[in-house]
Design an enzyme around this catalytic site. Structure first.
Site, PDB file in Angstrom:
ATOM      1  N   HIS A 161      14.273  64.020 -11.284  1.00  0.00           N
ATOM      2  CA  HIS A 161      13.568  64.144  -9.768  1.00  0.00           C
ATOM      3  C   HIS A 161      12.921  62.986  -9.253  1.00  0.00           C
ATOM      4  CE1 HIS A 161      10.541  63.642 -12.801  1.00  0.00           C
ATOM      5  NE2 HIS A 161       9.560  63.630 -11.944  1.00  0.00           N
ATOM      6  N   GLU A 220       9.054  59.484 -21.331  1.00  0.00           N
ATOM      7  CA  GLU A 220       9.482  58.521 -20.146  1.00  0.00           C
ATOM      8  C   GLU A 220       8.755  57.250 -20.313  1.00  0.00           C
ATOM      9  OE1 GLU A 220       9.203  58.302 -15.379  1.00  0.00           O
ATOM     10  OE2 GLU A 220       7.570  58.955 -16.510  1.00  0.00           O
ATOM     11  N   ASP A 252       5.436  62.248 -19.710  1.00  0.00           N
ATOM     12  CA  ASP A 252       5.354  61.418 -18.394  1.00  0.00           C
ATOM     13  C   ASP A 252       4.826  60.034 -18.768  1.00  0.00           C
ATOM     14  OD1 ASP A 252       5.757  61.616 -15.361  1.00  0.00           O
ATOM     15  OD2 ASP A 252       3.707  60.825 -15.582  1.00  0.00           O
TER      16      ASP A 252
HETATM   17  C1  GLC Z   1       6.516  59.756 -13.456  1.00  0.00           C
HETATM   18  C2  GLC Z   1       7.186  61.136 -13.053  1.00  0.00           C
HETATM   19  C3  GLC Z   1       7.008  60.758 -11.542  1.00  0.00           C
HETATM   20  C4  GLC Z   1       5.618  60.615 -11.167  1.00  0.00           C
HETATM   21  C5  GLC Z   1       5.115  59.421 -12.193  1.00  0.00           C
HETATM   22  C6  GLC Z   1       3.540  59.499 -12.203  1.00  0.00           C
HETATM   23  O1  GLC Z   1       7.336  58.793 -13.525  1.00  0.00           O
HETATM   24  O2  GLC Z   1       8.463  60.989 -13.010  1.00  0.00           O
HETATM   25  O3  GLC Z   1       7.600  61.837 -10.889  1.00  0.00           O
HETATM   26  O4  GLC Z   1       5.300  60.472  -9.950  1.00  0.00           O
HETATM   27  O5  GLC Z   1       5.470  59.750 -13.359  1.00  0.00           O
HETATM   28  O6  GLC Z   1       2.866  60.732 -12.681  1.00  0.00           O
END
Ligand code: GLC
Ligand code: CA
Length: 556
Positions: free
Chosen positions: A330, A257, A200
């Site tokens: 998501h 990510e 993440d």
């Molecule tokens: C990432 C996740 C998201 C979350 C954020 C904070 O972007 O994909 O769903 O809210 O991180 O953890």
């Protein structure tokens, strides 16, 4: 040819556990629900399942706020349930990828509970604490989920940093102890036998240590924090260390990510020779429809720029790094509603066309639950129906500050909000789409009566069967994994045309992104080529693309 790797040849399926399958009637999806559906995933043909966080969490952000990295969230089940899921998956040759949220923890994590107590607490430096500046926040950064990125804590009269919600305090990666704890957690899950990790917001872990104010544009409430948190000074050092100390000891699939990255950055995060991660999720194509209020806009994704961006990523990583391919997750609205046409007339065709366009590209494809059915956005009628904190907070912030009207915000949420992806998976046409026998935690999309897995599995003409065939083709034709990509007709306003080539094998992929017929004569060398997939039942006309038509030619 570049080095062969199983994770290059895999197709990943993402599960948002809260909304996938509820096995015990409490309205919340759970681990046993996933285990019960493994045969469905096996039939679809995917190889890897990435499960959004299942760890203990107060659920401020549905599990992305973790309070215990080695425990399972009670609503989702027990560690025994997890172990059973893992072994049942492995029995079927399915791999399991965990979602690691390491930029921040929950404020209810014992480390933070300790940290906030006093200046000399042993956990104090696990988080980022700053003194007030002239009685206010240490700088002008805004949080991702509205409001300041700093929260005041009375115990010590200081502020802590939270670039997401105030219940998600940022970890201090500068602290060696923090990093060691995190690596031990990874190791613990690897020893259990998991097959990889999705990390993440991993490119936010290293912050510029002077924490300066960000530039503030006119009309904006907060300064721009991105230059000081994204791809920060020590991020590659940290990831190389993580790789050396733990990742490299196992045979894993790892994907970061990373918003705000260029292909140059990605080559560092996920270069074939950089020893960090296998691949990253980039977001350039997902921000093309942003407007003045960021993602809250009714702008459409412009088509030619979309092709150029996706192609840029394909070209730049060729031979030196690996792409991850996705339209949905998501956090994103449904692609058929965003980029296709979710009307009765074209939902089916345009879902299949978008699937073709994505899955024939070079990289590891990620399919988000329900995408393989052509699930659509849902119309949320009032604020009470939304569940996502990003939406709830944005509503208050924009409406209170008179930046937008309430109805306008609801319209934007329906177009771009994350809850679109989080409505329950549509299994069949029984009550609540077969997702739960109880009351679902979020409303079910009423179109489950005709969009559901049960009606598609045995229908050779369904979106599901079409995705299954796309996945199968990737297994059958090596050029679809390792072949190089080339874009044709770069400036064509309606057609996305590209080739994949490996040795003497080549494929021609043509997708019509519009509801009108377009004439196009295929290049001479494909005249004898075989059509291996087409989203219309009858043979395509070589000189004409029908509405939302997708067709793939294969030449050996
Ligand atoms: C990432 C996740 C998201 C979350 C954020 C904070 O972007 O994909 O769903 O809210 O991180 O953890
Ligand atoms: Ca449940």
């Amino acid at each position: 040819m570049e080095e062969k790797k199983w994770w290059k040849e895999s197709v990943v399926y993402q599960i948002y556990p809260r909304s996938f399958m509820d096995s015990n009637g409490d309205g919340i999806g759970d681990l046993n629900g996933i285990t019960n559906k493994l045969d469905y995933l096996k039939d679809l043909g995917v190889d890897v399942i990435w499960i959004s966080p299942v760890y203990e969490s107060p659920n401020d952000d549905n599990g992305y706020d973790i309070s215990d990295y080695k425990a399972i969230m009670k609503e989702f089940g027990t560690m025994e349930d997890f172990d059973r899921l893992l072994s049942e998956a492995h029995k079927r040759n399915l791999k399991i990828v965990m979602d690691l949220v390491f930029n921040h923890t929950s404020d209810e994590h014992p480390w933070f509970v300790e940290s906030r107590k006093s200046l000399d607490n042993p956990y104090r430096d696990y988080y980022i604490w700053k003194n007030p500046k002239e009685g206010k926040e240490p700088n002008n950064w805004g949080s991702w989920f509205s409001g300041s990125a700093w929260e005041y804590s009375e115990e010590t009269d200081m502020y802590y940093l939270h670039i997401f919600s105030k219940k998600q305090p940022d970890l201090n990666w500068e602290n060696d102890k923090v990093r060691e704890e995190l690596y031990r957690i990874i190791d613990w899950w690897c020893k259990k036998g998991v097959d990889g990790f999705r990390m993440d917001v991993i490119n936010f872990i290293s912050k510029v240590q002077s924490f300066p104010d960000g530039q503030k544009e006119k009309g904006q409430l907060y300064g721009d924090k991105i230059p000081y948190i994204a791809n920060g000074p020590r991020v590659h050092e940290f990831l190389q260390e993580m790789n050396e100390k733990v990742l490299s000891k196992y045979d894993l699939i790892t994907v970061g990510e990373t918003t705000h990255v260029t292909p140059e950055d990605a080559k560092q995060y996920a270069g074939f020779d950089t020893q960090e991660l296998n691949m990253v999720f980039q977001f350039e194509h997902m921000t093309l429809d942003f407007g003045e209020l960021g993602k809250w806009s009714d702008k459409k994704i412009p088509f030619v720029p979309l092709k150029k961006i996706l192609s840029k990523w394909q070209y730049e990583l060729e031979g030196c790094g690996w792409n991850s391919l996705y339209w949905e997750n998501h956090d994103q609205p449904r692609i058929v509603s965003r980029l296709g046409d979710d009307s009765l007339k074209y939902r089916d065709l345009s879902s299949k066309m978008l699937g073709t366009c994505l899955l024939m590209m070079k990289g590891t494809p990620y399919i988000y639950q329900g995408q393989e059915l052509g699930m659509t956005n849902m119309e949320f009628k009032s604020m009470e129906d939304f569940r996502d904190l990003e939406i709830l907070n944005a509503y208050n912030e924009f409406v209170d500050n008179k930046l937008a009207e309430p109805e306008e915000m609801i319209r934007y949420f329906n177009l771009k909000g994350r809850d679109n992806a989080r409505t329950p998976m549509q299994w069949d046409d029984s009550e609540n789409a077969g997702f739960t026998k109880g009351t679902p935690w979020i409303k079910v999309n009423p179109n489950y009566t005709y969009i559901n897995a049960n009606s598609q599995i045995n229908d050779s003409n369904s979106v599901y069967s079409y995705y299954k065939e796309l996945i199968r083709l990737r297994k059958e034709i090596e050029a679809l994994v390792y072949g190089t990509y080339a874009l044709l007709e770069e400036n064509h306003e309606s057609l996305y045309i590209y080739t994949r080539t490996l040795g003497s094998t080549s494929l021609l992929i043509i997708c019509n992104f519009t509801e009108t017929e377009k004439s196009y004569t295929i290049p001479k060398e494909y005249e004898e080529a075989k059509v291996i997939i087409n989203n219309y039942r009858d043979r395509a006309n070589d000189n004409m693309l029908r509405p939302y038509e997708a067709i793939v030619y294969h030449k050996k």
